[in-house]
Scaffold this active site. Structure first.
Site, PDB file in Angstrom:
ATOM      1  N   SER A 247       0.823  -1.194   0.000  1.00 51.56           N
ATOM      2  CA  SER A 247       0.000   0.000   0.000  1.00 51.56           C
ATOM      3  C   SER A 247       0.869   1.260   0.000  1.00 51.56           C
ATOM      4  O   SER A 247       1.729   1.426  -0.858  1.00 51.56           O
ATOM      5  CB  SER A 247      -0.962  -0.026   1.195  1.00 51.56           C
TER       6      SER A 247
ATOM      7  N   ASP B 253      -8.460  -5.292  -6.170  1.00 55.13           N
ATOM      8  CA  ASP B 253      -8.164  -4.082  -5.418  1.00 55.13           C
ATOM      9  C   ASP B 253      -8.926  -2.911  -6.024  1.00 55.13           C
ATOM     10  O   ASP B 253      -8.722  -2.558  -7.180  1.00 55.13           O
ATOM     11  CB  ASP B 253      -6.652  -3.815  -5.470  1.00 55.13           C
TER      12      ASP B 253
ATOM     13  N   HIS C  86      -6.543  -5.556  -2.060  1.00 49.03           N
ATOM     14  CA  HIS C  86      -5.540  -4.523  -1.778  1.00 49.03           C
ATOM     15  C   HIS C  86      -4.389  -5.081  -0.953  1.00 49.03           C
ATOM     16  O   HIS C  86      -3.253  -4.640  -1.085  1.00 49.03           O
ATOM     17  CB  HIS C  86      -6.205  -3.355  -1.042  1.00 49.03           C
TER      18      HIS C  86
END
Length: 445
Positions: A175, A366, A422
């Site tokens: 991330s 994601d 994600h």
């Protein structure tokens, strides 16, 4: 584009005369509560990152490789947010243990990355996890301050663990660590040029809507030139632009405003965890498994890390924080909003120009950083450097399709992970481990 994703970076420290028995035994973890028996050692504690400032410390958790740790590389794991605990994330992704369904114990993670590497988890920036400062302004974080403190941490951590100065070093993150990892990589290269005391052999990096609505968004939200990713101009979005993108989210997730949850962005298909810590206090098991993904892992990690016996075993929370441990976003944590939108492709370009291989992987479910957007920008990056797309194919995992793989020359690889969200390392841990082992460690050797 603000670049986020899984990123791997490797270094080689060429230093001699290291004492292989030099380990800080005060940081040794005897055993974590509810932990299964293991043959490797664990350490945790604080690194004071500035000798001129009392009480500015980052918390870390270090795990030896399962087999022959002195012959294995070191991998540093950084979690994004910004403001999430890398240490806590390790107990739901790449670390040696996963918190059990009742959150009172641990179970073995069969896809832990310490099968092929030593692992170091760092709570960064200040205010993440158990990292803290006695100076209130230190909680106003940004890319530059985070990078300086991480560089200082690494220098001081090696003073505590000098044996690892001679080992290969990989940097990895998820991330918003797509900011932290490239920035740190460039800082290490710059530090090497300035000090000339250690040599870093940087091997590489490892990070739905209809057309009419899309065209409306392009027309209204056209303040950024996507071909000019060097732009660092802070953008103010119009109200109409914001409304259109919100409408796009509703269309993408086939829902309405009443039922829409921003948490759905982390995974397009899986519903977020709706259970709470009260259920765990009552001794209930709290899994929520959808398409093989347990969406309640972060909740269980948060509960486990707030158990007093766990904090004692970790040597954590030495300042007796006034708030409960949180996996992400404590009340005191702040991060520069402009830095959140900075484009990281220039940092990656700088590394590629120094012949540093880069591998990035991204989950195809994601909704926060969609794979196609990442691919488009990587194509632009390759074009700027006159690197051709040389291979586009599926990659295999356990005799099944793992996702798509794009190779740009010999330096840049991008892989999508089928069914990954994600957080690929927790939603598809076996595929993530395979990528780390095959497309990172093996590729770079």
């Amino acid at each position: 584009m603000e670049f986020r994703g899984i990123i791997f970076i490797s270094f080689l420290f060429l230093l001699l005369g290291v004492d292989s028995n030099a380990f800080p035994m005060n940081d040794l973890i005897t055993k974590l509560p509810g932990q299964p028996h293991v043959n490797f050692r664990q350490f945790a504690g604080y690194i004071d990152v500035d000798e001129n400032v009392v009480g500015r410390s980052l918390f870390y958790y270090f795990v030896e490789a399962e087999k022959d740790p002195m012959a294995q590389p070191l991998t540093i794991w950084l979690t994004g947010g910004p403001g999430c605990s890398s240490v806590g994330d390790g107990f739901g992704s790449v670390g040696p243990f996963i918190v059990t369904k009742d959150a009172h114990a641990l179970q073995t993670n069969f896809f832990s990355w310490n099968k092929v590497s030593n692992l170091l988890f760092i709570d960064s920036p200040i205010g993440s996890g158990w990292s803290y400062s006695n100076t209130s302004s230190d909680y106003n974080n940004g890319d530059d301050s985070t990078n300086k403190i991480l560089l200082s941490f690494m220098q001081k951590w090696y003073e505590k663990y000098p044996v690892f100065k001679s080992k290969d070093l990989y940097l990895a993150g998820s991330s918003f660590a797509g900011h932290f990892v490239p920035n740190l990589a460039n800082a290490l290269l710059d530090n090497n040029k300035e000090s000339k005391q250690s040599k870093f052999n940087l091997k590489g990096l490892v990070e739905m809507i209809n057309s009419s609505l899309y065209n409306e968004i392009k027309k209204e939200c056209n303040v950024i030139d996507e071909n000019n990713y060097f732009s660092n101009i802070k953008t103010t979005w119009s109200a109409k632009c914001k409304n259109l993108t919100y409408e796009a989210n509703l269309a993408a997730f086939k829902t309405d405003a009443h039922n829409y949850s921003p948490q759905k962005l982390f995974d397009v298909f899986c519903a977020p965890c709706t259970e709470n810590e009260q259920d765990l206090n009552l001794g209930k098991q709290v899994p929520k498994v959808s398409t093989e993904v347990d969406m309640c892992i972060p909740l269980r990690v948060q509960f486990y890390f707030n158990l007093p016996e766990v904090q004692k075993a970790f040597h954590g929370n030495r300042t007796n924080l006034s708030y409960r441990w949180k996996g992400c976003f404590t009340a005191s944590f702040k991060y520069n909003e402009a830095d959140k939108n900075l484009d990281m492709l220039p940092a990656l370009q700088n590394l590629l120009q120094q012949s540093i291989p880069i591998t990035i992987f991204s989950g195809d479910q994601d909704g926060i950083i969609p794979t196609m957007g990442t691919l488009q920008h990587l194509k632009k990056l390759a074009e700027e450097l006159n690197i051709n797309l040389t291979k586009e194919e599926t990659w295999s995992f356990s005799n099944k399709e793992g996702g798509l793989k794009y190779e740009f020359g010999d330096l840049l690889k991008f892989l999508t992970v089928k069914g990954g969200n994600h957080h690929v390392t927790s939603s598809r841990p076996s595929q993530a481990f395979s990528i780390f082992k095959i497309f990172t460690i093996n590729w770079m050797h």
